[in-house]
Design an enzyme around this catalytic site. Structure first.
Site, PDB file in Angstrom:
ATOM      1  N   PHE A  50       0.867  -1.172  -0.057  1.00  0.00           N
ATOM      2  CA  PHE A  50       0.137  -0.082   0.030  1.00  0.00           C
ATOM      3  C   PHE A  50       0.844   1.088   0.001  1.00  0.00           C
ATOM      4  O   PHE A  50       0.359   2.396  -0.724  1.00  0.00           O
ATOM      5  CB  PHE A  50      -1.033  -0.053   1.288  1.00  0.00           C
ATOM      6  CG  PHE A  50      -1.944   1.090   1.239  1.00  0.00           C
ATOM      7  CD1 PHE A  50      -2.939   1.084   0.321  1.00  0.00           C
ATOM      8  CD2 PHE A  50      -1.861   2.157   2.091  1.00  0.00           C
ATOM      9  CE1 PHE A  50      -3.973   1.774   0.561  1.00  0.00           C
ATOM     10  CE2 PHE A  50      -2.747   3.075   1.984  1.00  0.00           C
ATOM     11  CZ  PHE A  50      -3.763   3.092   1.333  1.00  0.00           C
ATOM     12  N   ILE A  80       0.583 -12.051  -0.347  1.00  0.00           N
ATOM     13  CA  ILE A  80      -0.103 -13.207   0.025  1.00  0.00           C
ATOM     14  C   ILE A  80      -1.509 -13.040   0.701  1.00  0.00           C
ATOM     15  O   ILE A  80      -1.652 -12.213   1.351  1.00  0.00           O
ATOM     16  CB  ILE A  80       0.875 -13.934   1.098  1.00  0.00           C
ATOM     17  CG1 ILE A  80       2.297 -14.170   0.438  1.00  0.00           C
ATOM     18  CG2 ILE A  80       0.330 -15.256   1.523  1.00  0.00           C
ATOM     19  CD1 ILE A  80       3.379 -14.739   1.466  1.00  0.00           C
ATOM     20  N   HIS A 122      -8.493  -8.861   1.253  1.00  0.00           N
ATOM     21  CA  HIS A 122      -7.739  -7.524   1.553  1.00  0.00           C
ATOM     22  C   HIS A 122      -6.748  -7.614   0.542  1.00  0.00           C
ATOM     23  O   HIS A 122      -6.254  -6.620   0.225  1.00  0.00           O
ATOM     24  CB  HIS A 122      -7.201  -7.438   3.157  1.00  0.00           C
ATOM     25  CG  HIS A 122      -6.306  -6.466   3.450  1.00  0.00           C
ATOM     26  ND1 HIS A 122      -6.935  -5.186   3.646  1.00  0.00           N
ATOM     27  CD2 HIS A 122      -5.148  -6.358   3.748  1.00  0.00           C
ATOM     28  CE1 HIS A 122      -6.163  -4.443   3.857  1.00  0.00           C
ATOM     29  NE2 HIS A 122      -4.854  -4.787   3.907  1.00  0.00           N
ATOM     30  N   ARG A 135       8.332 -17.633  -6.528  1.00  0.00           N
ATOM     31  CA  ARG A 135       8.339 -16.598  -7.400  1.00  0.00           C
ATOM     32  C   ARG A 135       9.415 -15.471  -7.187  1.00  0.00           C
ATOM     33  O   ARG A 135       9.222 -14.467  -7.693  1.00  0.00           O
ATOM     34  CB  ARG A 135       6.793 -16.124  -7.597  1.00  0.00           C
ATOM     35  CG  ARG A 135       5.830 -16.824  -8.190  1.00  0.00           C
ATOM     36  CD  ARG A 135       4.412 -16.100  -8.210  1.00  0.00           C
ATOM     37  NE  ARG A 135       3.531 -17.116  -8.813  1.00  0.00           N
ATOM     38  CZ  ARG A 135       2.581 -17.834  -8.541  1.00  0.00           C
ATOM     39  NH1 ARG A 135       2.918 -18.517  -7.300  1.00  0.00           N
ATOM     40  NH2 ARG A 135       1.852 -18.527  -9.281  1.00  0.00           N
TER      41      ARG A 135
END
Length: 141
Positions: free
Chosen positions: A46, A71, A77, A117
């Site tokens: 964020f 995650i 959220h 990743r």
């Protein structure tokens, strides 16, 4: 063509994952002939856009690479955070006319998927370097 100077914005959330991404990104930048001139740690995804803006304002930064791992939790959220952050990052890239590579994996991932990743950090560095080179070609440098 002059050296490509990168800024990194790295999230502290899921730091064991983002630390590995950061180290891989710095090494890959060197391998590509680019240099990371600034690293900024932010609490989470964020907060990434504000740090991106500050780096894009600098004359010694040609492109910014964002690194993070969003995650999946018990709610949606992660989806909301990703959607807002990704949109603002794209808006900043267009506003400042400098590449911002998205190396934030997720949303909707498990911790294991995020670990798998980590190498996406290399892809983000490659995208930033390629875009700087392409823009320089367009500008006749």
């Amino acid at each position: 063509m002059s050296e490509i100077r990168l800024g990194l914005v790295v999230t502290e959330f899921n730091r064991e994952i983002t630390y590995a991404m950061e180290e891989l990104a710095v090494q890959h930048a060197k391998d590509l002939g680019a240099k990371v001139v600034e690293r900024v740690l932010v609490p989470g995804s964020f907060e990434v856009p504000l740090a991106v803006r500050k780096l894009l304002e600098r004359d010694d930064i040609d492109a910014v690479v964002t690194l993070g791992a969003i995650i999946k939790g018990d709610t949606d959220h992660d989806q909301a955070i990703a959607q807002q952050a990704f949109r603002k990052i794209q808006d900043l890239m267009v506003e400042y006319g400098k590449p911002v590579a998205l190396g934030i994996s997720g949303p909707g991932m498990t911790r294991m998927e995020a670990l798998e990743r980590v190498h996406y950090a290399k892809r983000a560095v490659e995208a930033a370097v390629k875009m700087v080179r392409r823009l320089r070609e367009l500008e006749g440098e």
